[in-house]
Write an enzyme that holds these catalytic residues in place. Structure first.
Site, short mmCIF file in Angstrom:
data_model
loop_
_atom_site.label_atom_id
_atom_site.label_comp_id
_atom_site.label_asym_id
_atom_site.label_seq_id
_atom_site.Cartn_x
_atom_site.Cartn_y
_atom_site.Cartn_z
N THR A 17 0.82 -1.21 0.00
CA THR A 17 0.00 0.00 0.00
C THR A 17 0.86 1.26 0.00
OG1 THR A 17 -1.52 1.27 1.40
CG2 THR A 17 -0.11 -0.30 2.52
N ASP A 18 0.28 2.35 -0.49
CA ASP A 18 0.99 3.64 -0.43
C ASP A 18 1.11 4.16 0.99
OD1 ASP A 18 -1.68 4.33 -0.03
OD2 ASP A 18 -1.77 5.82 -1.64
N GLU A 19 0.34 3.57 1.92
CA GLU A 19 0.36 4.08 3.30
C GLU A 19 1.69 3.86 4.00
OE1 GLU A 19 -2.96 3.09 5.69
OE2 GLU A 19 -4.37 3.29 4.04
N LYS A 57 2.35 -3.39 7.15
CA LYS A 57 2.60 -3.55 5.71
C LYS A 57 4.02 -3.10 5.37
CE LYS A 57 0.16 -4.73 2.92
NZ LYS A 57 -0.24 -6.08 2.41
N TYR A 112 -1.68 -0.80 11.05
CA TYR A 112 -1.85 -1.44 9.73
C TYR A 112 -0.70 -1.07 8.81
CZ TYR A 112 -3.26 -1.82 4.85
OH TYR A 112 -3.26 -2.07 3.50
P1 NAD Z 1 -9.63 -7.53 2.28
O1 NAD Z 1 -9.62 -7.32 3.75
O2 NAD Z 1 -10.87 -7.28 1.51
O3 NAD Z 1 -9.16 -9.01 1.94
C1 NAD Z 1 -8.16 -9.68 2.65
C2 NAD Z 1 -8.33 -11.17 2.40
O4 NAD Z 1 -7.24 -11.87 3.07
C3 NAD Z 1 -9.62 -11.75 2.96
O5 NAD Z 1 -10.24 -12.58 2.01
C4 NAD Z 1 -9.17 -12.56 4.17
O6 NAD Z 1 -10.02 -13.66 4.45
C5 NAD Z 1 -7.79 -12.99 3.72
N1 NAD Z 1 -6.92 -13.35 4.86
C6 NAD Z 1 -6.74 -12.67 6.02
N2 NAD Z 1 -5.89 -13.36 6.82
C7 NAD Z 1 -5.51 -14.47 6.13
C8 NAD Z 1 -4.65 -15.56 6.41
N3 NAD Z 1 -4.00 -15.65 7.58
N4 NAD Z 1 -4.47 -16.53 5.48
C9 NAD Z 1 -5.13 -16.45 4.29
N5 NAD Z 1 -5.99 -15.46 3.97
C10 NAD Z 1 -6.16 -14.48 4.88
O7 NAD Z 1 -8.42 -6.63 1.74
P2 NAD Z 1 -8.21 -5.91 0.34
O8 NAD Z 1 -8.70 -4.53 0.42
O9 NAD Z 1 -8.68 -6.83 -0.74
O10 NAD Z 1 -6.61 -5.83 0.31
C11 NAD Z 1 -5.84 -6.88 -0.26
C12 NAD Z 1 -4.37 -6.50 -0.21
O11 NAD Z 1 -4.16 -5.29 -0.91
C13 NAD Z 1 -3.84 -6.26 1.20
O12 NAD Z 1 -2.52 -6.78 1.27
C14 NAD Z 1 -3.82 -4.75 1.34
O13 NAD Z 1 -2.82 -4.32 2.25
C15 NAD Z 1 -3.50 -4.34 -0.07
N6 NAD Z 1 -3.96 -3.01 -0.50
C16 NAD Z 1 -5.27 -2.65 -0.36
C17 NAD Z 1 -5.70 -1.41 -0.81
C18 NAD Z 1 -7.14 -0.99 -0.70
O14 NAD Z 1 -7.47 0.15 -1.03
N7 NAD Z 1 -8.06 -1.84 -0.28
C19 NAD Z 1 -4.79 -0.53 -1.39
C20 NAD Z 1 -3.45 -0.92 -1.52
C21 NAD Z 1 -3.06 -2.18 -1.07
O1 TDX Z 2 -16.84 6.18 7.66
C1 TDX Z 2 -15.76 6.62 7.27
N1 TDX Z 2 -15.61 7.97 7.13
C2 TDX Z 2 -14.45 8.56 6.71
O2 TDX Z 2 -14.38 9.80 6.61
C3 TDX Z 2 -14.63 5.78 6.94
C4 TDX Z 2 -14.76 4.28 7.08
C5 TDX Z 2 -13.48 6.37 6.49
N2 TDX Z 2 -13.39 7.72 6.39
C6 TDX Z 2 -12.16 8.32 5.83
C7 TDX Z 2 -10.85 7.82 6.38
C8 TDX Z 2 -9.92 7.97 5.18
O3 TDX Z 2 -9.45 9.32 5.11
O4 TDX Z 2 -12.14 7.96 4.45
C9 TDX Z 2 -10.82 7.71 3.98
C10 TDX Z 2 -10.73 6.28 3.45
O5 TDX Z 2 -10.88 5.41 4.56
P1 TDX Z 2 -10.73 3.81 4.41
O6 TDX Z 2 -11.70 3.31 3.40
O7 TDX Z 2 -10.77 3.22 5.77
O8 TDX Z 2 -9.30 3.69 3.71
P2 TDX Z 2 -7.80 4.09 4.17
O9 TDX Z 2 -7.68 4.17 5.63
O10 TDX Z 2 -7.40 5.27 3.35
O11 TDX Z 2 -7.01 2.76 3.68
C11 TDX Z 2 -7.36 2.13 2.43
O12 TDX Z 2 -6.41 2.44 1.42
C12 TDX Z 2 -5.13 1.92 1.58
C13 TDX Z 2 -7.45 0.61 2.58
O13 TDX Z 2 -8.39 0.30 3.60
C14 TDX Z 2 -6.10 0.02 2.90
O14 TDX Z 2 -6.19 -1.40 2.94
C15 TDX Z 2 -5.14 0.43 1.82
O15 TDX Z 2 -3.85 -0.02 2.15
#
Ligand code: NAD
Ligand code: TDX
Length: 332
Positions: A121-123, A152, A148
């Site tokens: 992630t960019d975080e 990562k 988190y």
């Molecule tokens: P998500 O929470 O929707 O999915 C995570 C999945 O991993 C789930 O299906 C969960 O059951 C599985 N999991 C958790 N623990 C496990 C374990 N011990 N063994 C096997 N499976 C397991 O998350 P997401 O949003 O799909 O994110 C996926 C990946 O992308 C993560 O690594 C996250 O850090 C990264 N990422 C997410 C975002 C975003 O905006 N959502 C952005 C950048 C990077």
């Molecule tokens: O109810 C809400 N109100 C609100 O203002 C929630 C749930 C979030 N927020 C804000 C927090 C953040 O500034 O919205 C923005 C986005 O929040 P999230 O969806 O929780 O995302 P963020 O914390 O930015 O992280 C996401 O992007 C990077 C993903 O959850 C991560 O897995 C990924 O690595």
């Protein structure tokens, strides 16, 4: 046929990745997923069983990983605990899954000499000031804010160390905020869409001025495929689609697209340590790997995402009450 082992492939991005791969390539996919609260077997419904195999299990199980990695060409590692707010309430599982789990994945690919792509992630770079024109690049120093993002960041460091010290054949990517179908309703965009469907006012943390760099999940996944195909071993690719918007703008857009007054939202308690702004410079990915995003306009992507949550209420309804109760207990 190339075979991929996709960890976390029943979650949001991983399941969309499995779909993307089956639609756009001739590779075979095995999903390994522990089906935590965020994983959903139904996310893989309708995918061709001749090319998609599901294994219910954990990356915390080295023997299982060893067996599965031995049988596949490439490991694509999505499995993680992914929600910042949860990491503030209970960080231990983030250390276990994101750091120790990645260690197990690394040991398995090292043992069997297999190619790995690690999704991050960019975080990991921390945040940027709201008025700073800079974006994150490959050389931005790591400076994570939450449990988190720190977990990562640690996993990224492990991958680089395994590349350098043990010759593991890995690439890494750090992507900005994804949106699209099958994202858990704890996350910002699907929480607000399902709130509006339920007649609940959207909830903005603090003033709502924090900026996220939104990318459609299919664009993230097409970039991942390019990196798996053509990425340089040991290299990190930043993935983003120039989608910066502040949270208030996103809520107003959702309200407008759903036919509500654009000021029909509430401000709620802010997130502890809330990162101000993320922004990705994806020029190296575009230039080196000739990748470009398909969703140039977030309005189109949001419209189709809203349609998906309207059409698939069965998918999210079961989690809605508990998700909102958890937020309400924190004044969010
Ligand atoms: P998500 O929470 O929707 O999915 C995570 C999945 O991993 C789930 O299906 C969960 O059951 C599985 N999991 C958790 N623990 C496990 C374990 N011990 N063994 C096997 N499976 C397991 O998350 P997401 O949003 O799909 O994110 C996926 C990946 O992308 C993560 O690594 C996250 O850090 C990264 N990422 C997410 C975002 C975003 O905006 N959502 C952005 C950048 C990077
Ligand atoms: O109810 C809400 N109100 C609100 O203002 C929630 C749930 C979030 N927020 C804000 C927090 C953040 O500034 O919205 C923005 C986005 O929040 P999230 O969806 O929780 O995302 P963020 O914390 O930015 O992280 C996401 O992007 C990077 C993903 O959850 C991560 O897995 C990924 O690595």
């Amino acid at each position: 046929m190339t075979t991929l082992l996709v960890t976390g492939g029943a979650g949001f991005i991983g399941s969309n990745f499995a779909r993307w791969v089956l639609d756009h390539t001739d590779a075979g996919v095995t999903v390994l997923d522990a089906l935590t609260y965020a994983g959903n077997r139904a996310n893989l419904d309708g995918l061709d069983p001749a090319r998609l195999n599901f294994v219910h299990g954990s990356i915390a199980d080295p023997a299982l990983l060893d067996d599965l990695v031995a049988d596949h060409d490439v490991v694509v590692h999505f499995a993680a605990e992914s929600h910042n707010d949860n990491s503030l309430d209970g960080p231990a599982i983030f250390v276990e899954t994101n750091i120790v789990g990645t260690y197990h994945v690394l040991q398995a690919v090292r043992q069997h000499g297999k190619r790995l792509h690690h999704i991050s992630t960019d975080e990991v770079y921390g945040d940027l000031e709201l008025d700073d024109p800079a974006k994150f690049t490959r050389t931005t120093p790591y400076n994570p804010s939450s449990p988190y993002s720190a977990s990562k960041a640690a996993s990224d460091h492990l991958v680089r160390a395994w590349v350098r010290s043990f010759g593991v054949q890995a690439t890494l990517s750090n992507c900005s905020n994804n949106y699209g179908p099958r994202q858990h309703i704890e996350k910002f965009i699907p929480r607000q869409i399902t709130n509006v469907i339920d007649g609940i006012r959207p909830k903005l943390y603090g003033a709502g001025l924090n900026v996220r760099d939104w990318i459609h999940v299919d664009d993230h996944n097409s970039a991942l495929w390019r990196i798996i195909e053509a990425g340089r071993i040991g290299e990190t690719y930043l993935i983003g689609a120039d989608g910066e918007k502040n949270n208030r703008e996103i809520v107003e857009l959702i309200l407008e697209l759903m036919g509500q007054p654009t000021d029909a939202y509430d401000h709620v308690n802010d997130r502890a340590g809330h990162d101000l702004r993320y922004a990705i410079d994806a020029a190296p990915l575009r230039d080196e790997l000739a990748w470009s995003p398909q969703y140039s306009d977030i309005v189109d992507g949001l419209r189709s995402t809203i349609d998906w949550y309207r059409t698939n209420e069965d998918w999210w309804r079961g989690a809605k009450q508990a998700t909102e109760a958890k937020y309400a207990a924190k004044g969010q």
